[in-house]
Design an enzyme around this catalytic site. Structure first.
Site, PDB file in Angstrom:
ATOM      1  N   ASP A   1       8.203  32.717  74.087  1.00  0.00           N
ATOM      2  CA  ASP A   1       8.554  32.227  72.509  1.00  0.00           C
ATOM      3  C   ASP A   1       7.288  32.875  71.850  1.00  0.00           C
ATOM      4  OD1 ASP A   1       9.385  30.984  70.292  1.00  0.00           O
ATOM      5  OD2 ASP A   1       9.892  29.110  71.501  1.00  0.00           O
TER       6      ASP A   1
ATOM      7  N   ARG B   1      15.609  37.837  70.584  1.00  0.00           N
ATOM      8  CA  ARG B   1      16.055  36.852  69.632  1.00  0.00           C
ATOM      9  C   ARG B   1      15.857  37.402  68.233  1.00  0.00           C
ATOM     10  NH1 ARG B   1      15.998  31.450  69.887  1.00  0.00           N
ATOM     11  NH2 ARG B   1      16.482  31.634  67.612  1.00  0.00           N
TER      12      ARG B   1
ATOM     13  N   SER C   1      10.916  36.721  72.005  1.00  0.00           N
ATOM     14  CA  SER C   1      11.026  36.077  70.484  1.00  0.00           C
ATOM     15  C   SER C   1      10.445  36.758  69.323  1.00  0.00           C
ATOM     16  CB  SER C   1      10.673  34.641  70.461  1.00  0.00           C
ATOM     17  OG  SER C   1      11.429  33.937  71.487  1.00  0.00           O
TER      18      SER C   1
ATOM     19  N   ASP D   1      16.800  29.523  65.511  1.00  0.00           N
ATOM     20  CA  ASP D   1      17.308  28.723  66.680  1.00  0.00           C
ATOM     21  C   ASP D   1      18.745  28.190  66.010  1.00  0.00           C
ATOM     22  OD1 ASP D   1      14.841  29.220  67.580  1.00  0.00           O
ATOM     23  OD2 ASP D   1      14.406  27.019  67.836  1.00  0.00           O
TER      24      ASP D   1
ATOM     25  N   ASP E   1      13.612  25.499  79.355  1.00  0.00           N
ATOM     26  CA  ASP E   1      13.018  25.834  77.965  1.00  0.00           C
ATOM     27  C   ASP E   1      11.593  25.300  77.736  1.00  0.00           C
ATOM     28  OD1 ASP E   1      12.659  26.408  74.998  1.00  0.00           O
ATOM     29  OD2 ASP E   1      14.313  27.413  75.461  1.00  0.00           O
ATOM     30  N   ASP E   2      11.269  24.870  76.714  1.00  0.00           N
ATOM     31  CA  ASP E   2       9.656  24.324  76.373  1.00  0.00           C
ATOM     32  C   ASP E   2       9.574  22.703  77.097  1.00  0.00           C
ATOM     33  OD1 ASP E   2       7.108  23.994  75.482  1.00  0.00           O
ATOM     34  OD2 ASP E   2       7.863  24.189  73.480  1.00  0.00           O
TER      35      ASP E   2
ATOM     36  N   LYS F   1      11.545  33.691  79.438  1.00  0.00           N
ATOM     37  CA  LYS F   1      11.667  33.550  77.809  1.00  0.00           C
ATOM     38  C   LYS F   1      10.300  33.542  77.141  1.00  0.00           C
ATOM     39  CE  LYS F   1      13.563  30.971  74.071  1.00  0.00           C
ATOM     40  NZ  LYS F   1      14.292  29.706  73.645  1.00  0.00           N
TER      41      LYS F   1
END
Ligand SMILES: *[C@@H]1O[C@H](CO)[C@@H](O)[C@H](O)[C@H]1NC(C)=O
Ligand SMILES: *[C@@H]1O[C@H](CO)[C@@H](O)[C@H](O)[C@H]1NC(C)=O
Ligand SMILES: *[C@@H]1O[C@H](CO)[C@@H](O)[C@H](O)[C@H]1NC(C)=O
Ligand SMILES: *[C@@H]1O[C@H](CO)[C@@H](O)[C@H](O)[C@H]1NC(C)=O
Length: 412
Positions: free
Chosen positions: A156, A213, A188, A217, A78-79, A154
């Site tokens: 965001d 999404r 997202s 979260d 992830d980030d 992914k």
């Protein structure tokens, strides 16, 4: 009395959907964010910081602890993996202290275990944690991911304008496609539009994304699981129909094995994520998952419901008396009628296991063929054969679940 039932071939509806051949069932794997966030201090948190060690170790555990054998396949960063600046060639580069071997080497290692590799970026000027975003570099970044042999992206949506997403997310998706490397594309886009008061365009979402999404979260609590379940129930008439092979609504990660959910609450999350045809991305320290929680995550009968080939998203069909009843049509079908997954979730906290009785017809199980009910969390109990007028009585623990596969009779 049950009638004799005849086999019928199911007819799958064809929709305009992202045609990269991926995510024909909801993706399964592990995603770093909920548990590991943006821990970049490897001195204080040597085992928890976002680093190549974390992803290598987790990939090893996915295999050695049996998760890979039951279908968990993607290891996804992830980030906070990035350096704060792009390289002199304009390309993204990882933080050199925490990813000294580089991303390609990490991808190679994960592939060598027979697993797939996912990465994170952001459609905006920065990622949510302030690292470089893809805006202005989309084509280069898509190619960089392909060069690194990424299997899942992914994207965001921090530091961007929600009204730009209807064009920006498809644009990045077209660059992913042009690389020629099949990569699952997780968007997202709708959650940012939802919070900006813009109605997401689901026709476009399924055309350009493999999953998206929808809402907040997830954090590590039962309250958060309840908030997400309620959102998916309240919005089901506008979102459920858009799920299907290759394109899924995403209620966010599984938090089972962490600090926030009891044993019963963990069973609820697993059951409802199966009903929702949700991506199953665990975010937990795989080394520390206690055996009974691991059994929930590796319950093959429940995973089979999540992965059902029809890909129909289930719905909450009743929520009277703080008991939520959810059903999901699944295979096999007979005579145009589905089998079902059926979950009774108790939102009660008043101390004792609560009794609930319904007739099957009341919850939409109307086939005169009848159904064989198997309790998926008590697999050794004898299945019950029930018809549409039969009364099913369940005893549900506080913030717990009773979860059945109801296989239409004759369909075996
Ligand atoms: C992104 O950066 C550009 C150029 O600096 C700026 O014009 C734009 O407003 C920024 N967008 C957001 C959402 O911050
Ligand atoms: C790119 O898009 C085309 C047309 O939808 C599709 O046939 C192809 O499989 C896609 N390729 C990749 C690598 O995603
Ligand atoms: C939604 O997306 C579809 C497919 O991209 C497009 O044809 C349609 O015009 C969009 N609808 C709205 C209201 O923007
Ligand atoms: C839920 O079940 C109750 C009876 O248990 C019934 O009165 C109610 O109408 C049902 N609601 C829905 C939405 O089916």
């Amino acid at each position: 009395m049950l009638v004799i039932c005849v086999f019928a071939v199911s007819i799958l509806t064809i929709v305009a959907a992202l045609d990269n051949g991926l995510a024909l069932t909801p993706p399964m794997g592990w995603l770093a964010w909920e548990r590991y966030r943006c821990i970049v201090d490897c001195e204080t948190y040597p085992n928890d910081c976002v680093s190549e060690q974390l992803f290598r170790r987790t990939a090893d555990l996915l295999v050695s602890e049996g998760y890979a054998d039951v279908g968990y396949e993607y290891i996804i960063i992830d980030d906070c993996w990035l350096a704060h600046e792009r390289g002199s060639d304009g390309r993204l580069q990882p933080d050199p202290q925490r990813f000294p071997s580089g991303i390609k080497a990490l991808a190679d290692y994960i592939h060598s275990l027979g697993l797939k590799f996912g990465i994170y970026e952001d459609f905006g000027n920065y990622t949510c944690a302030g690292y470089p975003g893809v805006v202005g570099h989309m084509k280069t970044d898509a190619q960089t991911f392909a060069d690194w042999e990424v299997d899942y992206v992914k994207l965001d949506g921090c530091y961007s304008e929600p009204e730009d997403m209807d064009t920006g997310y498809p644009e990045f998706g077209s660059y992913l496609n042009e690389t020629g490397r099949p990569m699952i594309y997780s968007c997202s886009w709708p959650v940012y539009q939802e919070f900006a008061g813009i109605e997401p365009n689901f026709t476009a979402l399924k055309q350009y994304c493999n999953l998206w999404r929808n809402y907040v979260d997830i954090d590590d609590s039962w309250e958060e699981v309840e908030i997400i379940m309620d959102y998916f129930a309240e919005k089901q008439d506008s979102i459920a129909e858009h799920a299907g092979p290759g394109h899924w609504n995403d209620p966010d990660m599984l938090i089972i094995g962490n600090y926030g959910l009891s044993y019963d609450q963990s069973k609820v999350q697993m059951a409802i994520w199966a009903i929702l045809a949700a991506p199953l991305l665990m975010s937990t320290a795989l080394r520390d998952v206690k055996p009974e929680y691991k059994d929930i995550l590796q319950n093959k009968a429940i995973l089979a419901i999540n992965q059902d080939e029809l890909g129909i998203q289930g719905r909450r069909v009743n929520n009277t008396g703080l008991i939520d009843i959810w059903t999901r049509p699944i295979s096999p079908e007979f005579d145009g009628e589905y089998s079902y997954a059926v979950a009774f979730v108790s939102r009660r906290i008043d101390g004792y296991p609560y009794l609930k009785s319904v007739t099957l017809a009341e919850i939409g199980l109307t086939s005169a063929c009848g159904y064989e009910f198997q309790d998926l969390y008590s697999p050794n109990t004898q299945p019950q054969i029930l018809g549409p007028d039969s009364v099913l009585t369940v005893r549900i623990n506080p913030s717990g679940v009773v979860f059945y596969r109801a296989t239409i009779v004759g369909a075996r």
